[in-house]
Design a protein around this motif. Sequence first.
Motif, PDB file in Angstrom:
ATOM      1  N   TRP A   1      26.530  25.614 -52.754  1.00  0.00           N
ATOM      2  CA  TRP A   1      26.045  24.919 -51.560  1.00  0.00           C
ATOM      3  C   TRP A   1      24.908  25.702 -50.905  1.00  0.00           C
ATOM      4  O   TRP A   1      23.871  25.144 -50.545  1.00  0.00           O
TER       5      TRP A   1
ATOM      6  N   ILE B   1      21.000  24.549 -50.338  1.00  0.00           N
ATOM      7  CA  ILE B   1      20.383  24.570 -48.999  1.00  0.00           C
ATOM      8  C   ILE B   1      19.093  25.398 -49.038  1.00  0.00           C
ATOM      9  O   ILE B   1      18.063  24.983 -48.517  1.00  0.00           O
TER      10      ILE B   1
ATOM     11  N   LEU C   1      16.814  21.038 -45.412  1.00  0.00           N
ATOM     12  CA  LEU C   1      18.184  21.429 -45.073  1.00  0.00           C
ATOM     13  C   LEU C   1      18.213  22.797 -44.401  1.00  0.00           C
ATOM     14  O   LEU C   1      19.052  23.059 -43.535  1.00  0.00           O
TER      15      LEU C   1
ATOM     16  N   GLN D   1      24.743  21.886 -41.090  1.00  0.00           N
ATOM     17  CA  GLN D   1      24.864  22.169 -42.534  1.00  0.00           C
ATOM     18  C   GLN D   1      26.325  22.094 -42.980  1.00  0.00           C
ATOM     19  O   GLN D   1      26.637  21.613 -44.079  1.00  0.00           O
TER      20      GLN D   1
ATOM     21  N   LEU E   1      27.287  18.533 -43.185  1.00  0.00           N
ATOM     22  CA  LEU E   1      26.650  17.980 -44.376  1.00  0.00           C
ATOM     23  C   LEU E   1      27.416  18.390 -45.640  1.00  0.00           C
ATOM     24  O   LEU E   1      27.540  17.602 -46.586  1.00  0.00           O
ATOM     25  N   HIS E   2      27.933  19.610 -45.642  1.00  0.00           N
ATOM     26  CA  HIS E   2      28.710  20.130 -46.771  1.00  0.00           C
ATOM     27  C   HIS E   2      29.925  19.220 -47.032  1.00  0.00           C
ATOM     28  O   HIS E   2      30.220  18.854 -48.171  1.00  0.00           O
TER      29      HIS E   2
ATOM     30  N   ALA F   1      28.663  15.745 -48.281  1.00  0.00           N
ATOM     31  CA  ALA F   1      28.159  15.840 -49.658  1.00  0.00           C
ATOM     32  C   ALA F   1      29.319  15.984 -50.642  1.00  0.00           C
ATOM     33  O   ALA F   1      29.316  15.389 -51.725  1.00  0.00           O
ATOM     34  N   THR F   2      30.337  16.764 -50.266  1.00  0.00           N
ATOM     35  CA  THR F   2      31.532  16.910 -51.111  1.00  0.00           C
ATOM     36  C   THR F   2      32.172  15.545 -51.360  1.00  0.00           C
ATOM     37  O   THR F   2      32.529  15.195 -52.494  1.00  0.00           O
TER      38      THR F   2
ATOM     39  N   THR G   1      24.906  18.011 -56.400  1.00  0.00           N
ATOM     40  CA  THR G   1      24.952  18.601 -55.055  1.00  0.00           C
ATOM     41  C   THR G   1      23.624  18.402 -54.336  1.00  0.00           C
ATOM     42  O   THR G   1      23.595  18.081 -53.138  1.00  0.00           O
ATOM     43  N   THR G   2      22.515  18.573 -55.057  1.00  0.00           N
ATOM     44  CA  THR G   2      21.191  18.384 -54.435  1.00  0.00           C
ATOM     45  C   THR G   2      21.041  16.949 -53.930  1.00  0.00           C
ATOM     46  O   THR G   2      20.636  16.711 -52.786  1.00  0.00           O
TER      47      THR G   2
ATOM     48  N   ALA H   1      23.481  16.258 -51.011  1.00  0.00           N
ATOM     49  CA  ALA H   1      23.089  16.940 -49.760  1.00  0.00           C
ATOM     50  C   ALA H   1      21.944  16.190 -49.085  1.00  0.00           C
ATOM     51  O   ALA H   1      21.993  15.910 -47.883  1.00  0.00           O
TER      52      ALA H   1
ATOM     53  N   CYS I   1      22.970  12.617 -47.864  1.00  0.00           N
ATOM     54  CA  CYS I   1      23.854  12.535 -46.699  1.00  0.00           C
ATOM     55  C   CYS I   1      23.144  12.874 -45.390  1.00  0.00           C
ATOM     56  O   CYS I   1      23.729  12.682 -44.318  1.00  0.00           O
TER      57      CYS I   1
END
Length: 269
Positions: A24, A28, A34, A42, A45-46, A49-50, A72-73, A76, A79
């Motif tokens: 993560w 970022i 981000l 953040q 957002l984590h 995104a999860t 993940t990109t 992230a 979202c």
Amino acid sequence: MTGWLRRWRRKRILAQKRIPERLWQEVIAAQPLLMRMSVPAQQQLHELATLLVAEKRFYGIAGLQVGPWQTTTIAALGCVPVLELGLDWYRGWCSIVIYPGGFRARHAYPDDAGVIHEQVTELIGEAWDGGPLVLSWEDIQGGVRLDGYNVVLHEFAHKLDMRNGVANGMPPLHRGMSRRDWTRAFTNAWNQAQAAAAAGEELVLDRYALESPGEFFAVACEVFFELPERLCAGYPAVYEQLRRFFRQDPLQRSSSSQAIYRPLTTERN
Ligand SMILES: [Zn+2]
């Protein structure tokens, strides 16, 4: 799935399948958009995104291997628009398809006589109503700079717009927002942009915004998050409507950033 079941499932995902902290932080660090968010934002957002990674299916095609870095990109960045709205705004579709680079899309459209024609277009992103979201990985990597160009924000913005039907530039507005104010803000900006384009002047938004009101909204969203000072200076009423809609004020985050605007020419959808 009922609301109760969904909440229970999400709680379990956050407890068991959270995007690893190291990954993560690396994602970022690779995204200036981000990086300039506050630590609490953040963290929020984590979580989102999860959940997005768990709830959507990611497909790499044309030889692209999709791993945690890609998912993940995309999650992230995707979202960011729903940071204060919640993930339910992305309900009703399940697939994210990723090409290594730009791709060719075939679209059928009727002419005035009702005859169906087929058109092949080169695209870097596409959002289907009720269907997949399609992205070019090369253009996601190339869109890291804060230049008002971000294909992930663009396509996810279309998904928000499609929540109340076709992408026409007006997503479902929150209680307390006015459809009339929204329409006036966007129509005035649209007319200004048309006049500026006709006069050969520099535009606030990329020229692609003038393809349709739906594209105008999606491109305005890219600039709202990446170059808020530019949108606020050019179309303050549009900025205000987007600030109310997203319940975020990116201008507050960007005062220390060094953003550069470059006119864009790439075809989007
Ligand atoms: Zn578009």
